[in-house]
Design an enzyme around this catalytic site. Structure first.
Site, PDB file in Angstrom:
ATOM      1  N   ASP A   1      -5.889  -6.214  44.206  1.00  0.00           N
ATOM      2  CA  ASP A   1      -6.669  -7.166  44.983  1.00  0.00           C
ATOM      3  C   ASP A   1      -5.787  -7.707  46.107  1.00  0.00           C
ATOM      4  O   ASP A   1      -4.635  -8.099  45.872  1.00  0.00           O
ATOM      5  CB  ASP A   1      -7.131  -8.324  44.092  1.00  0.00           C
ATOM      6  CG  ASP A   1      -8.602  -8.653  44.290  1.00  0.00           C
ATOM      7  OD1 ASP A   1      -9.027  -8.724  45.448  1.00  0.00           O
ATOM      8  OD2 ASP A   1      -9.312  -8.829  43.289  1.00  0.00           O
TER       9      ASP A   1
ATOM     10  N   ASP B   1     -10.260  -9.028  49.544  1.00  0.00           N
ATOM     11  CA  ASP B   1     -11.110 -10.183  49.277  1.00  0.00           C
ATOM     12  C   ASP B   1     -11.602 -10.805  50.589  1.00  0.00           C
ATOM     13  O   ASP B   1     -10.802 -11.080  51.494  1.00  0.00           O
ATOM     14  CB  ASP B   1     -10.300 -11.199  48.470  1.00  0.00           C
ATOM     15  CG  ASP B   1     -11.130 -12.338  47.934  1.00  0.00           C
ATOM     16  OD1 ASP B   1     -11.985 -12.090  47.072  1.00  0.00           O
ATOM     17  OD2 ASP B   1     -10.912 -13.481  48.385  1.00  0.00           O
TER      18      ASP B   1
ATOM     19  N   GLU C   1     -14.436  -6.451  50.634  1.00  0.00           N
ATOM     20  CA  GLU C   1     -15.468  -7.379  50.169  1.00  0.00           C
ATOM     21  C   GLU C   1     -15.900  -8.202  51.376  1.00  0.00           C
ATOM     22  O   GLU C   1     -15.067  -8.840  52.026  1.00  0.00           O
ATOM     23  CB  GLU C   1     -14.938  -8.296  49.078  1.00  0.00           C
ATOM     24  CG  GLU C   1     -16.025  -9.222  48.532  1.00  0.00           C
ATOM     25  CD  GLU C   1     -15.478 -10.493  47.902  1.00  0.00           C
ATOM     26  OE1 GLU C   1     -16.127 -11.008  46.974  1.00  0.00           O
ATOM     27  OE2 GLU C   1     -14.423 -10.981  48.343  1.00  0.00           O
TER      28      GLU C   1
ATOM     29  N   HIS D   1     -16.239 -10.244  38.683  1.00  0.00           N
ATOM     30  CA  HIS D   1     -15.704 -11.521  38.230  1.00  0.00           C
ATOM     31  C   HIS D   1     -16.432 -12.715  38.843  1.00  0.00           C
ATOM     32  O   HIS D   1     -16.266 -13.843  38.378  1.00  0.00           O
ATOM     33  CB  HIS D   1     -14.220 -11.609  38.573  1.00  0.00           C
ATOM     34  CG  HIS D   1     -13.951 -11.576  40.049  1.00  0.00           C
ATOM     35  ND1 HIS D   1     -14.121 -10.444  40.820  1.00  0.00           N
ATOM     36  CD2 HIS D   1     -13.544 -12.537  40.905  1.00  0.00           C
ATOM     37  CE1 HIS D   1     -13.834 -10.720  42.071  1.00  0.00           C
ATOM     38  NE2 HIS D   1     -13.467 -11.987  42.164  1.00  0.00           N
ATOM     39  N   ASP D   2     -17.237 -12.489  39.893  1.00  0.00           N
ATOM     40  CA  ASP D   2     -17.973 -13.572  40.549  1.00  0.00           C
ATOM     41  C   ASP D   2     -19.460 -13.583  40.202  1.00  0.00           C
ATOM     42  O   ASP D   2     -20.183 -14.465  40.679  1.00  0.00           O
ATOM     43  CB  ASP D   2     -17.842 -13.451  42.076  1.00  0.00           C
ATOM     44  CG  ASP D   2     -16.482 -13.893  42.592  1.00  0.00           C
ATOM     45  OD1 ASP D   2     -15.846 -14.727  41.927  1.00  0.00           O
ATOM     46  OD2 ASP D   2     -16.065 -13.399  43.656  1.00  0.00           O
TER      47      ASP D   2
END
Length: 586
Positions: free
Chosen positions: A106, A214, A266, A339-340
């Protein structure tokens, strides 16, 4: 799967790959402190190899104060002691490579932690040499700094409230699109960009195989802080977003032409038109994007914590638009969970009576689309949302901030605290962050200590150990889906045409490639339904129930047995599907 791309005629390896996301805090604890760690991940690699995935995406394990569970980074070139050491991470990379898998890290470079040395120095003085490494602005003209309405403009934080935090010591606000402890970097400064490129090269040379970036479309901000874009959410429409990603490609990835690195962006708020630009190979930006349109369809007027029932027609139309939009140029990242996001089987399926069938039906639909599928840890087991008795059960900063906003009477749409709590139960990020359920013991085999977030109560029966020897399990259905993508080029590379576009309950589409044809049809409802499709004589390549057994010929009566659909003289061609049944026909 790992062959290098030699020319434009060879499809990139990642088009046939499946990525598995590990959220390290909740995957496997090795030392009994209740927090997952890198040695724990290494202990569970047999599970990933058995599943058949090609890439592991590791959510942040960098050194961090953990204000946002690791997405607030204080040192990009070290591992947080919570998760282990750099030696542990080197060992994980080596273990994965030995097993034929890759590791994607990430990359969180829209912002840092406020405890990162860069920000500490930037905040120390308005004359600091690193002052311009972050976005600082004076109060709005005619206002007193720190008072309501004095923020430089009306930008909103993704985590509720204004996107600006007042710094009394230097008399200015700093921009933070997320938590107050996550100040945004100023990408206009070339020294910032070079520091990021240097850090990325350091990781690639350490063996990392790429990056999931991210909120990377937010790295460029609109220049005019008082113009029409000065209110609401920024949503990544800064004028230099493409320029920065192209520079990243030149300064990092082009330096390693033999590494076949994966780049995933993302991008909240990204449009199809912009995604084509981001993912066009000729533009040399990123390989694929995470978009959020389909996971916003069940958000009500008050946002994500004001959920509404999902309209399957809207879901089909949304995913269909993205399939069509990136069909000629570009590439999709496919996901339900991460994860979100809350657990898909609870959100879009039926986690009660039809738990197994709905978990596998949703998986079938997703994995047969064109794009690279992402499996979030526990999704391959059908893990569900968890019960919240009260707000005291929540730990996620986004949920807590939303509830506090409702208590203060400031929630979007005037939502009450009770309504927001119901929304958190359905949509809160903690749902995805409970420990992976490995077995039926007290803490699901995750830890010998007290887990940082309680294990879901259903772990006693919903766990990996219970599914390994059950050929009908959710786990084994995921294995078969992954194998199908590896074995059938039509799954990875075929064209996609939506079928039955106006049906409220049936999700159907066709894949074609090099003379091969697959038809996918799923009943995403709790009632038996007939799909009016002419599939006579087609063989069941993969099904998620015994109703249509693999190998059965449907509609033509060639093979007898379970699932035979033979229309009568006055009956239209079609296939009958049990509740939450999904079949792949070829």
């Amino acid at each position: 799967m790992t062959r290098p791309v030699k020319d434009a005629a060879t499809p990139p390896w990642w088009q046939s790959a499946v990525v598995y996301q590990v959220y390290p805090r909740s995957f496997q604890d090795s030392d009994g402190d209740g927090i997952g760690d890198i040695p724990g991940i290494r202990r569970r690699l047999d599970h990933l190899q058995r599943l058949g995935v090609d890439v592991v995406w590791l959510s942040p394990a960098y050194r961090s104060p953990q204000a946002d569970n690791g997405y607030d980074i204080s040192d990009y070139q070290d591992v947080d002691p919570l998760f282990g050491s750099l030696d542990d991470l080197d060992g994980l990379i080596a273990d994965l490579h030995r097993r034929g898998m890759k590791l994607v890290m990430d990359l969180v470079v829209n912002h840092t932690s406020d405890e990162h040395p860069w920000f500490v120095q930037s905040r120390a003085s308005s004359a600091s040499s690193k002052r311009d490494w972050y976005v600082w602005r004076p109060p709005r003209a005619g206002h007193v700094g720190g008072e309501p309405g004095a923020e430089p403009n009306g930008w909103r934080s993704y985590f509720s409230g204004p996107a600006w935090t007042w710094d009394e010591a230097t008399g200015e606000y700093y921009l933070r699109l997320f938590h107050t402890k996550q100040p945004d970097l100023n990408w206009e400064n070339p020294d910032v960009r070079e520091a990021v490129w240097s850090m990325m090269r350091w990781w690639v040379e350490r063996g990392v195989d790429g990056f999931r970036m991210d909120v990377v479309n937010n790295i460029s901000k609109p220049i005019d802080l008082t113009g029409p874009e000065a209110d609401g959410f920024v949503y990544g429409f800064g004028p230099k977003r493409h320029e920065y990603l192209q520079e990243m490609r030149r300064e990092v990835f082009d330096r390693y032409p033999d590494r076949d690195l994966l780049t995933v962006g993302e991008m909240p708020g990204v449009t199809i038109e912009d995604a084509v630009l981001y993912t066009d190979p000729a533009r040399r930006e990123v390989d694929m994007v995470f978009q959020f349109e389909h996971v916003g369809l069940d958000h009500g007027p008050g946002g994500k914590f004001d959920p509404v029932p999902l309209d399957l027609r809207a879901l089909r139309a949304s995913l269909g638009r993205w399939q069509d939009g990136l069909a000629a140029v570009g590439w999709n990242a496919l996901y339900w969970d991460n994860h979100d996001q809350p657990r898909a089987v609870s959100r879009f399926g039926d986690d009660g009576e039809h738990w197994r069938e709905s978990a596998t039906a949703l998986a079938t639909v997703l994995h047969l689309h064109r794009g690279t599928p992402y499996v979030y840890q526990g999704e391959e087991l059908g893990m569900t949302n968890v019960p919240y008795a009260s707000i005291d059960d929540a730990q996620d900063v986004e949920s807590l901030n939303a509830y506090a906003e409702a208590v203060a009477g400031e929630a979007p749409g005037g939502l009450t605290p009770e309504r927001v709590l119901d929304g958190i139960r359905a949509m809160g990020r903690d749902n995805a962050r409970t420990p992976v359920q490995w077995d039926g013991t007290e803490h699901a085999g995750f830890t010998t200590g007290t887990p940082w977030l309680p294990v879901a109560p259903n772990h006693t029966w919903l766990n990996a150990q219970a599914q390994y020897d059950d050929p009908r399990s959710v786990f084994h259905h995921y294995r078969r889906l992954i194998a199908l993508r590896h074995e059938r080029p039509v799954v990875a590379h075929g064209d996609l045409t939506m079928l039955l576009p106006d049906d409220e309950y049936l999700y159907a589409f066709e894949r074609t490639f090099a003379g091969e044809r697959l038809v996918v049809v799923a009943n995403l409802s709790g009632e038996r339904r007939r799909a009016p499709l002419d599939v006579g004589g087609m063989r069941v390549v993969l099904g998620n129930t015994e109703h249509h057994a693999t190998g059965t010929i449907v509609g033509g009566g060639v093979l007898a047995g379970a699932g035979l659909d033979r229309p009568g003289d006055d009956e239209e061609p079609g296939i009958d599907l049990d509740p939450w049944e999904a079949v792949v026909l070829g």
